[in-house]
Design a protein around this motif. Structure first.
Motif, PDB file in Angstrom:
ATOM      1  N   ASP A  72       0.816  -1.216   0.000  1.00  0.00           N
ATOM      2  CA  ASP A  72       0.000   0.000   0.000  1.00  0.00           C
ATOM      3  C   ASP A  72       0.851   1.268   0.000  1.00  0.00           C
ATOM      4  O   ASP A  72       0.566   2.230  -0.726  1.00  0.00           O
ATOM      5  CB  ASP A  72      -0.945   0.011   1.208  1.00  0.00           C
ATOM      6  N   ALA A  73       1.890   1.289   0.826  1.00  0.00           N
ATOM      7  CA  ALA A  73       2.725   2.492   0.918  1.00  0.00           C
ATOM      8  C   ALA A  73       3.450   2.758  -0.399  1.00  0.00           C
ATOM      9  O   ALA A  73       3.548   3.903  -0.850  1.00  0.00           O
ATOM     10  CB  ALA A  73       3.725   2.350   2.065  1.00  0.00           C
ATOM     11  N   GLY A  82       2.604  10.468  -9.871  1.00  0.00           N
ATOM     12  CA  GLY A  82       1.914  10.568 -11.153  1.00  0.00           C
ATOM     13  C   GLY A  82       1.979   9.335 -12.016  1.00  0.00           C
ATOM     14  O   GLY A  82       1.534   9.361 -13.169  1.00  0.00           O
ATOM     15  N   HIS A  83       2.554   8.244 -11.500  1.00  0.00           N
ATOM     16  CA  HIS A  83       2.626   7.014 -12.280  1.00  0.00           C
ATOM     17  C   HIS A  83       1.288   6.273 -12.237  1.00  0.00           C
ATOM     18  O   HIS A  83       0.555   6.359 -11.244  1.00  0.00           O
ATOM     19  CB  HIS A  83       3.723   6.096 -11.745  1.00  0.00           C
ATOM     20  N   LEU A  84       0.993   5.520 -13.277  1.00  0.00           N
ATOM     21  CA  LEU A  84      -0.161   4.633 -13.265  1.00  0.00           C
ATOM     22  C   LEU A  84       0.169   3.423 -12.408  1.00  0.00           C
ATOM     23  O   LEU A  84       1.270   2.872 -12.478  1.00  0.00           O
ATOM     24  CB  LEU A  84      -0.507   4.179 -14.681  1.00  0.00           C
ATOM     25  N   VAL A  85      -0.795   2.992 -11.595  1.00  0.00           N
ATOM     26  CA  VAL A  85      -0.595   1.841 -10.718  1.00  0.00           C
ATOM     27  C   VAL A  85      -1.797   0.910 -10.849  1.00  0.00           C
ATOM     28  O   VAL A  85      -2.947   1.372 -10.853  1.00  0.00           O
ATOM     29  CB  VAL A  85      -0.433   2.268  -9.241  1.00  0.00           C
ATOM     30  N   SER A  86      -1.530  -0.389 -10.971  1.00  0.00           N
ATOM     31  CA  SER A  86      -2.588  -1.401 -10.967  1.00  0.00           C
ATOM     32  C   SER A  86      -2.261  -2.450  -9.919  1.00  0.00           C
ATOM     33  O   SER A  86      -1.106  -2.858  -9.777  1.00  0.00           O
ATOM     34  CB  SER A  86      -2.724  -2.075 -12.337  1.00  0.00           C
ATOM     35  N   MET A  87      -3.288  -2.855  -9.173  1.00  0.00           N
ATOM     36  CA  MET A  87      -3.158  -3.969  -8.234  1.00  0.00           C
ATOM     37  C   MET A  87      -4.035  -5.097  -8.750  1.00  0.00           C
ATOM     38  O   MET A  87      -5.226  -4.905  -8.981  1.00  0.00           O
ATOM     39  CB  MET A  87      -3.570  -3.557  -6.819  1.00  0.00           C
ATOM     40  N   TRP A 128      -5.475   1.744 -10.130  1.00  0.00           N
ATOM     41  CA  TRP A 128      -5.661   1.844  -8.687  1.00  0.00           C
ATOM     42  C   TRP A 128      -5.627   3.306  -8.251  1.00  0.00           C
ATOM     43  O   TRP A 128      -4.840   4.116  -8.748  1.00  0.00           O
ATOM     44  CB  TRP A 128      -4.545   1.074  -7.986  1.00  0.00           C
ATOM     45  N   GLU A 129      -6.500   3.637  -7.313  1.00  0.00           N
ATOM     46  CA  GLU A 129      -6.493   4.958  -6.687  1.00  0.00           C
ATOM     47  C   GLU A 129      -6.546   4.776  -5.183  1.00  0.00           C
ATOM     48  O   GLU A 129      -7.269   3.896  -4.692  1.00  0.00           O
ATOM     49  CB  GLU A 129      -7.684   5.801  -7.165  1.00  0.00           C
ATOM     50  N   LEU A 223     -15.749  -2.221   0.906  1.00  0.00           N
ATOM     51  CA  LEU A 223     -16.113  -1.785  -0.439  1.00  0.00           C
ATOM     52  C   LEU A 223     -15.283  -0.572  -0.851  1.00  0.00           C
ATOM     53  O   LEU A 223     -14.878   0.219   0.006  1.00  0.00           O
ATOM     54  CB  LEU A 223     -17.596  -1.417  -0.508  1.00  0.00           C
ATOM     55  N   PRO A 224     -15.029  -0.393  -2.137  1.00  0.00           N
ATOM     56  CA  PRO A 224     -14.451   0.874  -2.597  1.00  0.00           C
ATOM     57  C   PRO A 224     -15.479   1.987  -2.407  1.00  0.00           C
ATOM     58  O   PRO A 224     -16.639   1.712  -2.069  1.00  0.00           O
ATOM     59  CB  PRO A 224     -14.183   0.623  -4.093  1.00  0.00           C
ATOM     60  N   PRO A 225     -15.096   3.249  -2.601  1.00  0.00           N
ATOM     61  CA  PRO A 225     -16.100   4.326  -2.590  1.00  0.00           C
ATOM     62  C   PRO A 225     -17.263   3.962  -3.510  1.00  0.00           C
ATOM     63  O   PRO A 225     -17.057   3.519  -4.645  1.00  0.00           O
ATOM     64  CB  PRO A 225     -15.322   5.536  -3.100  1.00  0.00           C
ATOM     65  N   ILE A 226     -18.479   4.109  -3.018  1.00  0.00           N
ATOM     66  CA  ILE A 226     -19.641   3.566  -3.717  1.00  0.00           C
ATOM     67  C   ILE A 226     -19.812   4.160  -5.105  1.00  0.00           C
ATOM     68  O   ILE A 226     -20.337   3.501  -6.012  1.00  0.00           O
ATOM     69  CB  ILE A 226     -20.917   3.797  -2.860  1.00  0.00           C
TER      70      ILE A 226
END
Length: 343
Positions: A72-73, A82-87, A128-129, A223-226
């Protein structure tokens, strides 16, 4: 999705992380490195990327497995630059490795597999955000409570057969854990009250019959933000309550079962409330009675109740209105129930 020139595969561990840098188009450039999993290691990674011409924010897409919270960190750090991140689900990368006939497994190879998977599946990966600080803290608090409950149950099970001094120790530990659980539940209530929007969401989820405050807080936390979940079916899949079924020719025709490819904590939080809802929630109770009339019993009915309960929670959160048991009857053209999964 933003364009990217470089792909960074990351294999995360508690104390370190291995990375594999490659180009999206698959040229001969392939670089591997290992860094400490701490803020200093993140800064060293950023300098290493800059030296390798991958420091531009519109050029790099980083990908890592969503295991535990060790990444997570680092994900926060890369997103902040500013990089794109995917989990991604580890099952996806493991199955990809199998499809490539990868025989050996170590951290360096895993980072390379993740990078290749990201390059091959990039158009299908979600970006990911980070969660808001209050949402993240709520998730940490509910997970801490669940950890205490697990410990209490473990000592409670040992207490059943313990004797003598061991029994006294286990009994003392159970009582201490019960006090800590109550204190943590009170702390969660006080914390939620500090954030009006979070408090409102938990109150809405709590309005569904069969759902209590702890369940409501856990479901909202997991849950993620609804607003990022456009359909109830996606919420069901995020909790691993969606059905999977395998058919092939005439010889393979398995019965539908629960996928379990989602939040284990979320499923666990819904289990006991589903049993309660089968008695006191008219919508869930009617569903259970219909399934029993068709000959379904046991886990099949419970899993169906868990799915329905999650859909009801999703509905009140999405609509911003408390639970109304008469809502289905008020609709002019109610939709038929979907096929329900069996555990």
């Amino acid at each position: 999705m933003k364009p990217a020139t470089y792909i960074l595969g990351i294999d995360i561990a508690k104390d370190k992380f291995d990375v594999h840098l490659r180009t999206l188009l698959g040229s001969e450039l392939r670089l591997a490195a290992c860094f400490p999993n701490n803020p200093k290691g993140f800064q060293v990674l950023q300098r290493w990327l800059a030296q390798k011409a991958a420091g531009s924010t519109d050029q790099l897409h980083a990908c890592m497995e969503s295991t535990s919270t060790y990444g997570d960190a680092l994900a926060d750090f890369l997103h902040g630059r500013g990089h794109l991140v995917s989990m991604v689900n580890p099952r996806r990368t493991r199955n990809y490795a199998d499809s490539q006939l990868t025989r050996n497994v170590n951290d360096t190879i895993d980072a390379r597999v993740i990078a290749d998977f990201c390059a091959a599946q990039r158009d299908r990966l979600l970006i990911w955000e980070p969660l808001s600080p209050e949402h993240r803290q709520l998730r940490a608090l509910t997970r801490a409570r669940q950890a205490l409950v697990d410990d209490r149950d473990r000592f409670g099970n040992m207490l059943e057969t313990a004797t003598g001094l061991a029994r006294k120790i286990f009994l003392k530990q159970v009582r201490q854990l019960e006090r800590q659980i109550k204190e943590l539940e009170k702390a969660i209530q006080q914390y939620v009250a500090l954030f009006p929007e979070l408090h409102k969401q938990i109150q809405l989820a709590d309005s569904v019959r069969g759902v209590g405050f702890v369940t409501a807080a856990t479901v909202v936390a997991e849950l993620p933000p609804i607003q990022k979940v456009p359909q109830a079916g996606q919420a069901v899949a995020l909790f691993g309550l969606d059905p999977i079924k395998k058919t092939s020719g005439k010889s393979v025709d398995t019965r539908a079962r629960m996928s379990r490819m989602g939040s284990r904590r979320g499923r666990r939080a819904l289990y006991m409330p589903a049993l309660t809802a089968l008695r006191c929630n008219p919508i869930v109770r009617d569903l259970g009675q219909r399934l029993q009339a068709k000959g379904h019993t046991g886990k099949y009915v419970v899993v169906a109740a868990m799915r329905k309960l999650l859909r009801l929670i999703y509905g009140v959160l999405k609509q911003g209105k408390p639970f109304d048991p008469q809502w289905p009857a008020a609709q002019p053209n109610p939709q038929p129930a979907e096929p329900l999964a069996k555990s």
